[in-house]
Design a protein around this motif. Structure first.
Motif, PDB file in Angstrom:
ATOM      1  N   ALA A 117      55.630  36.459  66.478  1.00 11.88           N
ATOM      2  CA  ALA A 117      54.365  36.620  65.750  1.00 11.88           C
ATOM      3  C   ALA A 117      53.353  37.478  66.498  1.00 11.88           C
ATOM      4  CB  ALA A 117      53.764  35.247  65.447  1.00 11.88           C
ATOM      5  N   SER A 118      53.388  37.453  67.831  1.00  6.26           N
ATOM      6  CA  SER A 118      52.419  38.234  68.613  1.00  6.26           C
ATOM      7  C   SER A 118      52.882  39.665  68.872  1.00  6.26           C
ATOM      8  CB  SER A 118      52.140  37.557  69.959  1.00  6.26           C
ATOM      9  OG  SER A 118      53.270  37.637  70.820  1.00  6.26           O
ATOM     10  N   GLY A 119      54.201  39.896  68.855  1.00  9.39           N
ATOM     11  CA  GLY A 119      54.732  41.208  69.203  1.00  9.39           C
ATOM     12  C   GLY A 119      54.697  41.460  70.704  1.00  9.39           C
ATOM     13  N   MET A 120      54.610  40.383  71.485  1.00 10.14           N
ATOM     14  CA  MET A 120      54.516  40.484  72.942  1.00 10.14           C
ATOM     15  C   MET A 120      55.651  39.698  73.594  1.00 10.14           C
ATOM     16  SD  MET A 120      50.426  39.951  73.362  1.00 10.14           S
ATOM     17  CE  MET A 120      49.317  40.532  72.076  1.00 10.14           C
ATOM     18  N   GLU A 121      55.871  39.968  74.869  1.00  7.91           N
ATOM     19  CA  GLU A 121      56.926  39.289  75.610  1.00  7.91           C
ATOM     20  C   GLU A 121      56.433  37.955  76.153  1.00  7.91           C
ATOM     21  OE1 GLU A 121      58.249  41.869  78.756  1.00  7.91           O
ATOM     22  OE2 GLU A 121      58.938  43.413  77.352  1.00  7.91           O
ATOM     23  N   TYR A 122      57.342  36.972  76.190  1.00 11.39           N
ATOM     24  CA  TYR A 122      57.028  35.695  76.803  1.00 11.39           C
ATOM     25  C   TYR A 122      56.714  35.934  78.276  1.00 11.39           C
ATOM     26  CZ  TYR A 122      57.425  30.920  78.425  1.00 11.39           C
ATOM     27  OH  TYR A 122      57.163  29.707  78.999  1.00 11.39           O
ATOM     28  N   GLY A 123      55.632  35.349  78.749  1.00  7.25           N
ATOM     29  CA  GLY A 123      55.195  35.563  80.123  1.00  7.25           C
ATOM     30  C   GLY A 123      54.194  36.690  80.240  1.00  7.25           C
ATOM     31  N   GLY A 124      53.924  37.374  79.129  1.00 13.04           N
ATOM     32  CA  GLY A 124      52.957  38.466  79.139  1.00 13.04           C
ATOM     33  C   GLY A 124      51.964  38.398  77.989  1.00 13.04           C
ATOM     34  N   ILE A 125      52.055  37.344  77.169  1.00 13.73           N
ATOM     35  CA  ILE A 125      51.164  37.242  76.008  1.00 13.73           C
ATOM     36  C   ILE A 125      49.716  37.248  76.477  1.00 13.73           C
ATOM     37  CG2 ILE A 125      50.451  35.785  74.066  1.00 13.73           C
ATOM     38  CD1 ILE A 125      53.387  34.983  73.739  1.00 13.73           C
ATOM     39  N   THR A 126      48.922  38.054  75.803  1.00 12.78           N
ATOM     40  CA  THR A 126      47.543  38.283  76.192  1.00 12.78           C
ATOM     41  C   THR A 126      46.627  38.128  74.983  1.00 12.78           C
ATOM     42  OG1 THR A 126      46.069  39.912  77.226  1.00 12.78           O
ATOM     43  CG2 THR A 126      47.785  40.786  75.813  1.00 12.78           C
ATOM     44  N   PRO A 127      45.353  37.842  75.189  1.00 12.63           N
ATOM     45  CA  PRO A 127      44.444  37.746  74.049  1.00 12.63           C
ATOM     46  C   PRO A 127      44.096  39.096  73.436  1.00 12.63           C
ATOM     47  CG  PRO A 127      43.248  37.386  76.095  1.00 12.63           C
ATOM     48  CD  PRO A 127      44.712  37.457  76.446  1.00 12.63           C
ATOM     49  N   VAL A 128      44.399  40.172  74.126  1.00 11.52           N
ATOM     50  CA  VAL A 128      44.099  41.519  73.623  1.00 11.52           C
ATOM     51  C   VAL A 128      45.219  41.962  72.688  1.00 11.52           C
ATOM     52  CG1 VAL A 128      43.693  43.927  74.269  1.00 11.52           C
ATOM     53  CG2 VAL A 128      42.906  42.076  75.776  1.00 11.52           C
ATOM     54  N   GLY A 129      44.883  42.216  71.421  1.00  8.17           N
ATOM     55  CA  GLY A 129      45.876  42.720  70.480  1.00  8.17           C
ATOM     56  C   GLY A 129      46.624  41.672  69.689  1.00  8.17           C
ATOM     57  N   LEU A 130      46.106  40.468  69.655  1.00  5.57           N
ATOM     58  CA  LEU A 130      46.743  39.427  68.842  1.00  5.57           C
ATOM     59  C   LEU A 130      46.539  39.733  67.359  1.00  5.57           C
ATOM     60  CD1 LEU A 130      45.632  36.296  70.879  1.00  5.57           C
ATOM     61  CD2 LEU A 130      47.961  37.187  70.675  1.00  5.57           C
ATOM     62  N   PRO A 131      47.360  39.159  66.482  1.00  4.42           N
ATOM     63  CA  PRO A 131      47.168  39.376  65.048  1.00  4.42           C
ATOM     64  C   PRO A 131      45.734  39.041  64.614  1.00  4.42           C
ATOM     65  CG  PRO A 131      49.272  38.314  65.445  1.00  4.42           C
ATOM     66  CD  PRO A 131      48.535  38.328  66.765  1.00  4.42           C
ATOM     67  N   GLY A 132      45.185  39.860  63.749  1.00  2.96           N
ATOM     68  CA  GLY A 132      43.793  39.734  63.333  1.00  2.96           C
ATOM     69  C   GLY A 132      43.450  38.449  62.607  1.00  2.96           C
ATOM     70  N   ASN A 133      44.434  37.795  62.026  1.00  6.45           N
ATOM     71  CA  ASN A 133      44.140  36.558  61.299  1.00  6.45           C
ATOM     72  C   ASN A 133      44.219  35.307  62.181  1.00  6.45           C
ATOM     73  OD1 ASN A 133      46.948  36.762  61.572  1.00  6.45           O
ATOM     74  ND2 ASN A 133      47.343  35.741  59.619  1.00  6.45           N
ATOM     75  N   TRP A 134      44.508  35.471  63.463  1.00  7.86           N
ATOM     76  CA  TRP A 134      44.583  34.330  64.367  1.00  7.86           C
ATOM     77  C   TRP A 134      43.211  33.988  64.915  1.00  7.86           C
ATOM     78  CZ3 TRP A 134      49.057  34.470  68.426  1.00  7.86           C
ATOM     79  CH2 TRP A 134      50.297  34.555  67.770  1.00  7.86           C
ATOM     80  N   PRO A 135      42.842  32.719  64.900  1.00 10.49           N
ATOM     81  CA  PRO A 135      41.667  32.320  65.684  1.00 10.49           C
ATOM     82  C   PRO A 135      41.995  32.494  67.167  1.00 10.49           C
ATOM     83  CG  PRO A 135      42.235  30.634  64.062  1.00 10.49           C
ATOM     84  CD  PRO A 135      43.370  31.621  64.103  1.00 10.49           C
ATOM     85  N   LEU A 136      41.013  32.921  67.934  1.00  6.22           N
ATOM     86  CA  LEU A 136      41.163  33.067  69.378  1.00  6.22           C
ATOM     87  C   LEU A 136      40.119  32.174  70.027  1.00  6.22           C
ATOM     88  CD1 LEU A 136      42.253  34.363  71.956  1.00  6.22           C
ATOM     89  CD2 LEU A 136      40.675  36.274  71.559  1.00  6.22           C
ATOM     90  N   LEU A 137      40.560  31.089  70.629  1.00  7.95           N
ATOM     91  CA  LEU A 137      39.673  30.124  71.261  1.00  7.95           C
ATOM     92  C   LEU A 137      39.623  30.415  72.753  1.00  7.95           C
ATOM     93  CD1 LEU A 137      40.983  26.964  69.365  1.00  7.95           C
ATOM     94  CD2 LEU A 137      39.215  28.599  68.661  1.00  7.95           C
ATOM     95  N   VAL A 138      38.427  30.712  73.257  1.00  4.01           N
ATOM     96  CA  VAL A 138      38.241  31.136  74.638  1.00  4.01           C
ATOM     97  C   VAL A 138      37.374  30.115  75.358  1.00  4.01           C
ATOM     98  CG1 VAL A 138      37.353  32.959  76.150  1.00  4.01           C
ATOM     99  CG2 VAL A 138      38.399  33.556  73.945  1.00  4.01           C
ATOM    100  N   ASP A 139      37.873  29.586  76.456  1.00  6.12           N
ATOM    101  CA  ASP A 139      37.076  28.662  77.250  1.00  6.12           C
ATOM    102  C   ASP A 139      35.870  29.407  77.828  1.00  6.12           C
ATOM    103  OD1 ASP A 139      36.875  25.935  78.504  1.00  6.12           O
ATOM    104  OD2 ASP A 139      36.818  27.204  80.286  1.00  6.12           O
TER     105      ASP A 139
END
Length: 193
Positions: A117-139
């Motif tokens: 779903a992210s189009g990223m590799e496990y161990g490298g998933i980043t908050p930059v470039g996630l799908p636009g419909n995903w909520p991004l919760l940031v501490d």
């Protein structure tokens, strides 16, 4: 250039290394996300794990952020979201994340789902470039850090980003208390996660 944090033999403005990033990360940094102040550092994929990366490159857990993909469920509906917390904490998935997503149940998404779903590799998933419909919760603690290490979308390489950039990413919601303290073993406190 010199990296703003950590010990690296070389660092580059991310705009010079977009070809080394996962496609959705590169696309975000070409478009809606400002690349200003973002630094790319090369690293061995074997060192991608947060603890190992910190040991090799002199990055304390307070300057490293983990991006975890969660699945919130309410009836037949599943919502994927991402949580960004500092490496010495664990995301409060059962309480705060569940409530923020309006879900009856929330848990870490299966690895295959997160990767696909992210189009990223496990161990490298980043908050930059996630799908636009995903909520991004940031501490809030991560957003308040001058510079923090996040993934590049690939296991090789990391991004050093100003913490304030995390708060300005598409879909971002900054939350106090999203990151719960972990005990000495690295496990979350009872009721956490």
């Amino acid at each position: 250039m010199r990296a703003p944090i950590g010990d690296f033999t070389a660092a580059w403005p991310v705009a010079e290394k977009l070809g080394l990033l996962a496609p959705p990360v590169a696309a975000a940094l070409r478009g809606p996300v400002s690349a200003e102040g973002v630094v790319y550092v090369d690293s061995d994929p074997e060192d991608a794990d947060t603890v190992r990366f910190g040991e090799v490159h002199g990055i304390p857990p307070e300057q490293s952020a983990n991006c975890v993909v969660v699945a919130g469920r309410r009836g037949p509906e599943t919502t994927l979201a991402a949580c960004v917390v500092l490496a010495h904490t664990r995301a409060d998935v059962n309480r705060l994340v569940r409530r923020e997503l309006g879900a009856r149940k929330a848990s870490f998404a299966p690895v295959e789902t997160a990767v696909e779903a992210s189009g990223m590799e496990y161990g490298g998933i980043t908050p930059v470039g996630l799908p636009g419909n995903w909520p991004l919760l940031v501490d809030a603690a991560a957003a308040g850090t001058p510079y923090v290490v996040v993934g590049s979308g690939r296991r090789r390489g990391k991004l050093l980003v100003p913490g304030g950039l995390l708060a300005r990413l598409p879909g971002a919601r900054v939350l106090e208390g999203l990151g719960l303290p972990a005990d000495r073993s690295g496990h979350p406190p009872p009721g956490g996660r």
